[in-house]
Write a protein that holds these residues in place. Structure first.
Motif, mmCIF file in Angstrom:
data_model
loop_
_atom_site.group_PDB
_atom_site.id
_atom_site.type_symbol
_atom_site.label_atom_id
_atom_site.label_comp_id
_atom_site.label_asym_id
_atom_site.label_seq_id
_atom_site.Cartn_x
_atom_site.Cartn_y
_atom_site.Cartn_z
ATOM 1 N N VAL A 51 0.837 -1.202 0.000
ATOM 2 C CA VAL A 51 0.000 0.000 0.000
ATOM 3 C C VAL A 51 0.870 1.249 0.000
ATOM 4 O O VAL A 51 2.081 1.200 0.262
ATOM 5 N N THR A 52 0.246 2.371 -0.289
ATOM 6 C CA THR A 52 0.931 3.662 -0.325
ATOM 7 C C THR A 52 1.703 3.909 0.969
ATOM 8 O O THR A 52 1.165 3.734 2.065
ATOM 9 N N GLY A 53 2.966 4.300 0.826
ATOM 10 C CA GLY A 53 3.772 4.642 1.989
ATOM 11 C C GLY A 53 4.684 3.552 2.485
ATOM 12 O O GLY A 53 5.522 3.795 3.358
ATOM 13 N N GLU A 54 4.574 2.336 1.945
ATOM 14 C CA GLU A 54 5.439 1.245 2.397
ATOM 15 C C GLU A 54 6.830 1.393 1.789
ATOM 16 O O GLU A 54 6.987 1.642 0.596
ATOM 17 N N LEU A 55 7.839 1.214 2.624
ATOM 18 C CA LEU A 55 9.230 1.316 2.206
ATOM 19 C C LEU A 55 9.739 -0.044 1.739
ATOM 20 O O LEU A 55 9.306 -1.083 2.233
ATOM 21 N N PHE A 56 10.701 -0.032 0.800
ATOM 22 C CA PHE A 56 11.225 -1.294 0.297
ATOM 23 C C PHE A 56 12.623 -1.103 -0.269
ATOM 24 O O PHE A 56 13.056 0.025 -0.557
ATOM 25 N N LEU A 57 13.313 -2.222 -0.438
ATOM 26 C CA LEU A 57 14.535 -2.291 -1.221
ATOM 27 C C LEU A 57 14.207 -3.026 -2.513
ATOM 28 O O LEU A 57 13.477 -4.019 -2.499
ATOM 29 N N HIS A 58 14.745 -2.537 -3.632
ATOM 30 C CA HIS A 58 14.526 -3.208 -4.911
ATOM 31 C C HIS A 58 15.419 -4.448 -4.968
ATOM 32 O O HIS A 58 16.633 -4.362 -4.801
ATOM 33 N N LEU A 108 8.712 5.911 -5.774
ATOM 34 C CA LEU A 108 9.757 6.929 -5.768
ATOM 35 C C LEU A 108 11.085 6.263 -5.437
ATOM 36 O O LEU A 108 11.154 5.391 -4.567
ATOM 37 N N ILE A 109 12.152 6.693 -6.120
ATOM 38 C CA ILE A 109 13.503 6.192 -5.880
ATOM 39 C C ILE A 109 14.262 7.182 -5.014
ATOM 40 O O ILE A 109 14.203 8.391 -5.240
ATOM 41 N N LEU A 161 13.620 8.613 3.054
ATOM 42 C CA LEU A 161 13.857 8.665 1.613
ATOM 43 C C LEU A 161 14.127 10.103 1.188
ATOM 44 O O LEU A 161 13.423 11.024 1.623
ATOM 45 N N VAL A 162 15.127 10.297 0.336
ATOM 46 C CA VAL A 162 15.436 11.620 -0.187
ATOM 47 C C VAL A 162 14.890 11.719 -1.606
ATOM 48 O O VAL A 162 15.377 11.056 -2.528
ATOM 49 N N HIS A 163 13.856 12.530 -1.762
ATOM 50 C CA HIS A 163 13.251 12.804 -3.065
ATOM 51 C C HIS A 163 12.419 14.061 -2.921
ATOM 52 O O HIS A 163 11.742 14.258 -1.910
ATOM 53 N N GLU A 164 12.463 14.931 -3.933
ATOM 54 C CA GLU A 164 11.785 16.220 -3.819
ATOM 55 C C GLU A 164 10.274 16.094 -3.647
ATOM 56 O O GLU A 164 9.616 17.021 -3.165
ATOM 57 N N LEU A 165 9.694 14.953 -4.054
ATOM 58 C CA LEU A 165 8.250 14.773 -3.943
ATOM 59 C C LEU A 165 7.838 14.003 -2.688
ATOM 60 O O LEU A 165 6.640 13.863 -2.428
ATOM 61 N N PHE A 166 8.799 13.501 -1.917
ATOM 62 C CA PHE A 166 8.460 12.652 -0.776
ATOM 63 C C PHE A 166 7.561 13.381 0.222
ATOM 64 O O PHE A 166 6.490 12.885 0.597
ATOM 65 N N ARG A 168 5.840 16.073 -0.235
ATOM 66 C CA ARG A 168 4.615 16.588 -0.860
ATOM 67 C C ARG A 168 3.571 15.497 -1.033
ATOM 68 O O ARG A 168 2.378 15.790 -1.086
ATOM 69 N N PHE A 169 4.025 14.253 -1.139
ATOM 70 C CA PHE A 169 3.109 13.141 -1.384
ATOM 71 C C PHE A 169 2.745 12.358 -0.131
ATOM 72 O O PHE A 169 1.671 11.771 -0.066
ATOM 73 N N LEU A 170 3.640 12.333 0.877
ATOM 74 C CA LEU A 170 3.466 11.429 2.013
ATOM 75 C C LEU A 170 3.644 12.166 3.330
ATOM 76 O O LEU A 170 4.427 13.110 3.426
ATOM 77 N N VAL A 171 2.930 11.703 4.345
ATOM 78 C CA VAL A 171 3.020 12.286 5.680
ATOM 79 C C VAL A 171 3.305 11.167 6.673
ATOM 80 O O VAL A 171 2.702 10.087 6.596
ATOM 81 N N PRO A 172 4.248 11.354 7.616
ATOM 82 C CA PRO A 172 4.567 10.283 8.577
ATOM 83 C C PRO A 172 3.514 10.158 9.670
ATOM 84 O O PRO A 172 2.904 11.141 10.089
#
Length: 338
Positions: A51-58, A108-109, A161-166, A168-172
């Motif tokens: 779901v939205t917001g889950e962190l992962f390693l590729h 997001l990467i 995560l470091v990304h300019e949209l992080f 703006r898109f997600l809240v902890p």
């Protein structure tokens, strides 16, 4: 080993082989550093979606990412088809390949990892809509990831995560000792606005001599150009070496058929100016490109000429895939946040 006790250390494999910054001509290895980023958790089965917001390693490229939203894709796997019904002619050209539904995710990467992965980090592109121009612009750090390539983890970091949209898109949000992330309204609005340009519907796979090629096409819209209508698509291609032999991509050979009745042949060295080497340690390479037709639909297929270290060359099949247009809407101008 208990999943909750498994520590995740992030170490890009390519980082171990980067050239030292102490002098541009130096060939010494750069210094690598292990950093704890969280705790691995058990991967979910296909039936249980991330779901939205889950962190992962590729699993293949090794980068840190976060799930934005899922897609249900039709996967046309010619390898699975050949196992179920071996072809008498050695080819499935002209034969129907059945699809199976599989989960993919827009992600997001982490920009800290982008320099060290063998995949374009500006693979998601849009047609500009200013003055009916044919210009393209890209959104950096977006990728499409198969459910099978996700290694989920938990963290206590507020901004892992470091990304300019992080932001703006997600809240902890706090969940015990761990930090989780939920969707902001800006992500929901961005997804709704850009759905026609982001939608992933078809995935095509085929393996030749342990080199698997995966193709994902996307419709980008159309433009008027010199009194004719031009339709645009982008396509993302991933090459994977499933064997032990070192193999290098030397040439590409494309055939592009348009509904207008034209058949174009394109040959060239490498892809996007590179001739990637696929080894057991760095087994995958991913890139994106674009194609235009003067018709609303068509097909593409082709081969990559691959070469092993002993000089043996072979043609690796690029699975045929459709180029299908969608109804354009003058109001559905892609939006970004630059």
């Amino acid at each position: 080993m208990a999943a909750a006790c498994t520590r995740v250390t992030h170490q890009c494999r390519i980082l171990l082989k980067t050239v030292s910054k102490q002098g541009q001509n130096s060939r010494r290895l750069g210094t690598s550093r292990l950093t704890e980023v969280g705790k691995l958790v058990l991967p979910k089965p296909e039936a249980a979606k991330y779901v939205t917001g889950e962190l992962f390693l590729h699993k293949v490229f090794g980068y840190r990412g976060v799930i934005l939203f899922p897609w249900e894709a039709r996967v046309y796997d010619r390898d699975a088809q050949s196992q179920e019904r071996p072809p008498t002619s050695g080819s499935y050209a002209g034969q129907e390949v059945k699809s199976k539904t599989h989960s993919y995710y827009q992600v997001l990467i982490d920009s800290r990892d982008s320099p060290y992965i063998r995949a374009q980090t500006e693979a998601v592109t849009f047609l500009g809509n200013q003055d009916n121009s044919r210009s393209l612009y890209a959104i950096p750090g977006l990728d499409y990831v198969s459910h099978d390539d996700i290694l989920p983890y938990h963290t206590t970091e507020k901004k892992p995560l470091v990304h300019e949209l992080f932001d703006r898109f997600l809240v902890p949000t706090e969940e015990g000792s761990e930090t989780q992330f939920t969707m902001r309204d800006t992500l929901r609005a961005w997804q709704d606005k850009n759905h026609p340009w982001l939608e992933l519907s078809d995935v095509h796979k085929e393996t030749t001599e342990n080199i698997r090629v995966t193709v994902i096409p996307f419709y980008m819209g159309s433009r008027e150009a010199q009194n004719t209508h031009v339709y645009w698509w982008r396509y993302c291609i991933r090459l994977e070496n499933l064997g032990d032999e070192v193999v290098q991509l030397r040439e590409r050979h494309w055939r592009i058929f348009s509904l207008s009745g034209t058949l174009e042949t394109v040959r060239g060295r490498g892809v996007i100016g590179q001739e990637p080497l696929l080894t057991k340690q760095q087994s995958a390479f991913q890139y994106s490109s674009h194609v235009s037709l003067q018709a609303p639909s068509g097909h593409m297929w082709g081969t990559f000429r691959m070469e092993r270290q002993d000089g043996y060359s072979f043609d690796c099949k690029i699975p045929p895939f459709s180029l299908e247009s969608k109804e354009d809407s003058s109001s559905s101008t892609p939006t970004n946040f630059t």
